[in-house]
Design an enzyme around this catalytic site. Sequence first.
Site, mmCIF file in Angstrom:
data_model
loop_
_atom_site.group_PDB
_atom_site.id
_atom_site.type_symbol
_atom_site.label_atom_id
_atom_site.label_comp_id
_atom_site.label_asym_id
_atom_site.label_seq_id
_atom_site.Cartn_x
_atom_site.Cartn_y
_atom_site.Cartn_z
ATOM 1 N N LYS A 37 -44.976 55.033 14.509
ATOM 2 C CA LYS A 37 -44.714 56.480 14.502
ATOM 3 C C LYS A 37 -44.039 56.820 15.815
ATOM 4 O O LYS A 37 -44.338 56.175 16.819
ATOM 5 C CB LYS A 37 -46.013 57.273 14.372
ATOM 6 C CG LYS A 37 -46.821 57.006 13.128
ATOM 7 C CD LYS A 37 -46.268 57.707 11.911
ATOM 8 C CE LYS A 37 -47.075 57.331 10.661
ATOM 9 N NZ LYS A 37 -46.504 57.841 9.434
ATOM 10 N N LYS B 107 -46.180 47.825 10.457
ATOM 11 C CA LYS B 107 -45.178 48.017 9.414
ATOM 12 C C LYS B 107 -44.232 49.172 9.725
ATOM 13 O O LYS B 107 -44.569 50.096 10.466
ATOM 14 C CB LYS B 107 -45.827 48.229 8.049
ATOM 15 C CG LYS B 107 -46.610 49.510 7.910
ATOM 16 C CD LYS B 107 -47.171 49.683 6.493
ATOM 17 C CE LYS B 107 -46.216 50.371 5.564
ATOM 18 N NZ LYS B 107 -45.913 51.773 5.906
ATOM 19 N N ASP C 220 -42.147 52.528 8.623
ATOM 20 C CA ASP C 220 -42.513 53.629 7.749
ATOM 21 C C ASP C 220 -41.648 53.566 6.494
ATOM 22 O O ASP C 220 -40.625 52.880 6.445
ATOM 23 C CB ASP C 220 -42.405 54.974 8.471
ATOM 24 C CG ASP C 220 -43.613 55.854 8.138
ATOM 25 O OD1 ASP C 220 -44.064 55.824 6.972
ATOM 26 O OD2 ASP C 220 -44.099 56.547 9.024
ATOM 27 N N GLU C 221 -42.067 54.284 5.457
ATOM 28 C CA GLU C 221 -41.421 54.127 4.149
ATOM 29 C C GLU C 221 -39.991 54.647 4.126
ATOM 30 O O GLU C 221 -39.192 54.225 3.297
ATOM 31 C CB GLU C 221 -42.255 54.792 3.042
ATOM 32 C CG GLU C 221 -42.231 56.317 3.024
ATOM 33 C CD GLU C 221 -43.129 56.939 4.093
ATOM 34 O OE1 GLU C 221 -43.914 56.192 4.721
ATOM 35 O OE2 GLU C 221 -43.035 58.164 4.313
ATOM 36 N N HIS D 12 -45.329 49.549 -0.724
ATOM 37 C CA HIS D 12 -45.583 50.960 -0.426
ATOM 38 C C HIS D 12 -45.295 51.753 -1.696
ATOM 39 O O HIS D 12 -44.360 51.444 -2.422
ATOM 40 C CB HIS D 12 -44.695 51.436 0.726
ATOM 41 C CG HIS D 12 -45.122 52.763 1.273
ATOM 42 N ND1 HIS D 12 -44.895 53.952 0.617
ATOM 43 C CD2 HIS D 12 -45.775 53.089 2.406
ATOM 44 C CE1 HIS D 12 -45.393 54.952 1.335
ATOM 45 N NE2 HIS D 12 -45.936 54.464 2.428
ATOM 46 N N ARG D 13 -46.095 52.769 -1.951
ATOM 47 C CA ARG D 13 -45.996 53.465 -3.241
ATOM 48 C C ARG D 13 -45.412 54.869 -3.130
ATOM 49 O O ARG D 13 -45.711 55.727 -3.974
ATOM 50 C CB ARG D 13 -47.376 53.513 -3.894
ATOM 51 C CG ARG D 13 -48.389 54.230 -3.022
ATOM 52 C CD ARG D 13 -49.761 54.337 -3.690
ATOM 53 N NE ARG D 13 -50.652 55.070 -2.809
ATOM 54 C CZ ARG D 13 -51.733 55.720 -3.204
ATOM 55 N NH1 ARG D 13 -52.088 55.698 -4.471
ATOM 56 N NH2 ARG D 13 -52.482 56.363 -2.348
ATOM 57 N N HIS E 7 -50.633 49.818 -1.488
ATOM 58 C CA HIS E 7 -51.302 51.048 -1.051
ATOM 59 C C HIS E 7 -52.130 51.600 -2.207
ATOM 60 O O HIS E 7 -51.597 51.817 -3.300
ATOM 61 C CB HIS E 7 -50.277 52.084 -0.615
ATOM 62 C CG HIS E 7 -49.649 51.770 0.697
ATOM 63 N ND1 HIS E 7 -49.709 52.612 1.775
ATOM 64 C CD2 HIS E 7 -48.974 50.676 1.127
ATOM 65 C CE1 HIS E 7 -49.069 52.064 2.804
ATOM 66 N NE2 HIS E 7 -48.608 50.889 2.432
ATOM 67 N N LYS F 215 -55.419 62.013 4.743
ATOM 68 C CA LYS F 215 -54.623 63.216 4.474
ATOM 69 C C LYS F 215 -54.133 63.295 3.027
ATOM 70 O O LYS F 215 -53.452 64.240 2.663
ATOM 71 C CB LYS F 215 -53.425 63.257 5.434
ATOM 72 C CG LYS F 215 -52.398 62.146 5.205
ATOM 73 C CD LYS F 215 -51.237 62.189 6.222
ATOM 74 C CE LYS F 215 -50.342 60.962 6.052
ATOM 75 N NZ LYS F 215 -49.226 60.911 6.999
ATOM 76 N N GLY G 82 -53.501 59.235 7.173
ATOM 77 C CA GLY G 82 -54.403 60.137 7.880
ATOM 78 C C GLY G 82 -55.700 59.493 8.332
ATOM 79 O O GLY G 82 -56.701 60.187 8.530
#
Lengths: 412, 412
Positions: free
Chosen positions: A149, A175, A177-178, A264-265, A297, A304, A339
């Site tokens: 991030k 990893k 991010d998507e 990742h979904r 995932h 979150k 989250g």
Amino acid sequence: MSYKEYVSRDYKPARTDIICEFNFKPAKGVSVLDAAGGIAAESSVGTWDKVMTETKKVSNMRAIAYYVRKNIVRIAYPLELFEPGNISQLLSSVAGNVFGMDILNSLLLKDIIFPKNYVKSFKGPRHGINGLRKKFKIYDRPLIGTIIKPKIGLSSSQHAKIAFKAWVGGCDIVKDDENLTNQDFNPFKLRVNKTLALMRKAEQLTGEKKAYLANVTAPYDEMLKRVKYVEKAGGTHIMIDVLTVGWSALQEIRKHTKLPIHAHRAMHAAMTRSEDFGMSMKVIAKLCRLIGVDQLHTGGILGKMSESKNEVLETVEAITSKKNDLGMLKQVMPVASGGLYPGVVEKLVKILGKDVIIQAGGGIHGHPRGTEAGAKAMRQALHAAIERIPLKRYAETHEELKEAIKKWGVKK
Amino acid sequence: MSYKEYVSRDYKPARTDIICEFNFKPAKGVSVLDAAGGIAAESSVGTWDKVMTETKKVSNMRAIAYYVRKNIVRIAYPLELFEPGNISQLLSSVAGNVFGMDILNSLLLKDIIFPKNYVKSFKGPRHGINGLRKKFKIYDRPLIGTIIKPKIGLSSSQHAKIAFKAWVGGCDIVKDDENLTNQDFNPFKLRVNKTLALMRKAEQLTGEKKAYLANVTAPYDEMLKRVKYVEKAGGTHIMIDVLTVGWSALQEIRKHTKLPIHAHRAMHAAMTRSEDFGMSMKVIAKLCRLIGVDQLHTGGILGKMSESKNEVLETVEAITSKKNDLGMLKQVMPVASGGLYPGVVEKLVKILGKDVIIQAGGGIHGHPRGTEAGAKAMRQALHAAIERIPLKRYAETHEELKEAIKKWGVKK
């Protein structure tokens, strides 16, 4: 025309049938049986009117709604309706036009149960949970992962340096991010090179096996090139946004690499969250296991995202059970993400057990002293959970965990 | 953390921004601005907590919710967030995790407006409406298509023979059904060979140009092989179930064939019909135009599917407008399909005009005298509509149309 020809409560599904369970509500003026039969018709051989071209063989290939009670219908499909090893064709049948039919006010595909012969036409995971554990040489605890991030906007160097801190702090996995793929500010190849170099350094420093999950999401040829680039650069994993990439390309990539696939979904909730039309995450998860991703995932429960504990547990069961219809395939490692932070780890482990990757993004990089301290706090929280030491007690002697708890609290 | 940093009503979108419009409802206890900002954050650079790793450059790349009124939010995304020419990455950003956020009770992606530079990174349709009309040498009327019915279960020979009757009766186009790919009872190659042979015969007999849309839907390598098989066999079109195949493979196929692509949208309603989570068909249609399909199912309005007339018209406008954000790309030919029959043609042409493929399956093969008579009735209905002859009057002298009207009536 009545769809009732597609309903038979006396029918006993054959062991070779594919079974789908739907929740449905008929539109005003449509009977429950017509609605249930209509789903079976449109998803197999039928259409809205009887056609002159129907043969006896075709009639015998009808799907049959054999269980109709309240708003639940179970439909049995003869196996010959389906092309082996072709997920797209499966979905075009049982999850295609049916969602648009005006005789329905609601339709949710809740589960698909596959017969052995259909399952055999897929590869399943190459590594699975056991294979992954061997790679990491970690057998007794969940793996800890982080997503770099901010999601997007860092340079390749910044990205790699933050990854390094996360690994050194205690993350097993880092990893992308998507939505990070190959943008000008952080080109794919440069990011892979820089991040893998610092991964190896982190491995030397910590004596632990680390993994970098490079997001290869792209049009197919380019995606395959990125996979091959990761292989040549000595990478050990790839990551794919499986739903925005789509089933056809995902199936093909599975055939062309030996690297574990992290799925990742992103976008799933556009189909799985609605209460009127769509399908369950469990169905998507089963398709992922058939095709053969190694990590998927499945929901963070305490973070979150909106999914209930029950939904997540159903999804996890579908991809890890050795006894369900996919039990002959290897187990997919569930990923809890979205989250999460150190204060949820104890509870999460209680719910999900040890076979899980616990990922925190904001819950690591948002630590008051930054990424490395955040990763330390996560590992400390995990250690406490595994050793069954009360989190707050353990925090008394572990500064990073103490600060994390001070900021975010503990989930009861 | 507050998401309000992602809201600025003073922000004026740059001409290079990508704009998304969402309908949304905040969860209980969440303010409208926090919900709107949360969507902008999660779909760009942000996460649930402020991270220590955020740089000034990243802050400048935030998406901004610049219009928030009632349940509508418009968000502007800096173009650099996106990889050019990568639909999967776009969706992982603006249609990814956002649908799952627990701060929202509802989220529908209604529209995406693309800047020129982004549009330029895609190919768009190779042929478009004009190219298709040249192929058919038909400039003054809609095209008539049929789907071979029953959907599935006919042998390759039976399939080809029914196609032949449809063409001879007056169909311009014959297509496979969405769930027919390569099953044992009707293998792909045999079907293509037999159907194309009879297509050429029908062309000789009628003096008209005909098309067969072979459904190539499969895992990517196999799909490409099927495309190449169609090319070598002298086929003139391919058909793909674009959503169950997925964006990555679709984009790649577009690059590897010169044949027009017929896009079937099976499964769309799992995302487009819900009133709480998902996206509009218009968004899917715009992505299809960017990538470059030549024909796209946009809804039948008067048939068995649920979409409203307005929804269909919005979708049609998105793929055919020469003045919208995609206006520099060729026009995609809309396909009206699903529960249509001769009695709806007049009204359909009034609503949709001439640039449309009108497809009937049950409404042709369900004709009391079978496929050829059904196709004749459709062409007769079309002729009457184009020449503005009242349908019932025209039916007096056209037996097939008369029988069709007797069976199915006329849509007022």
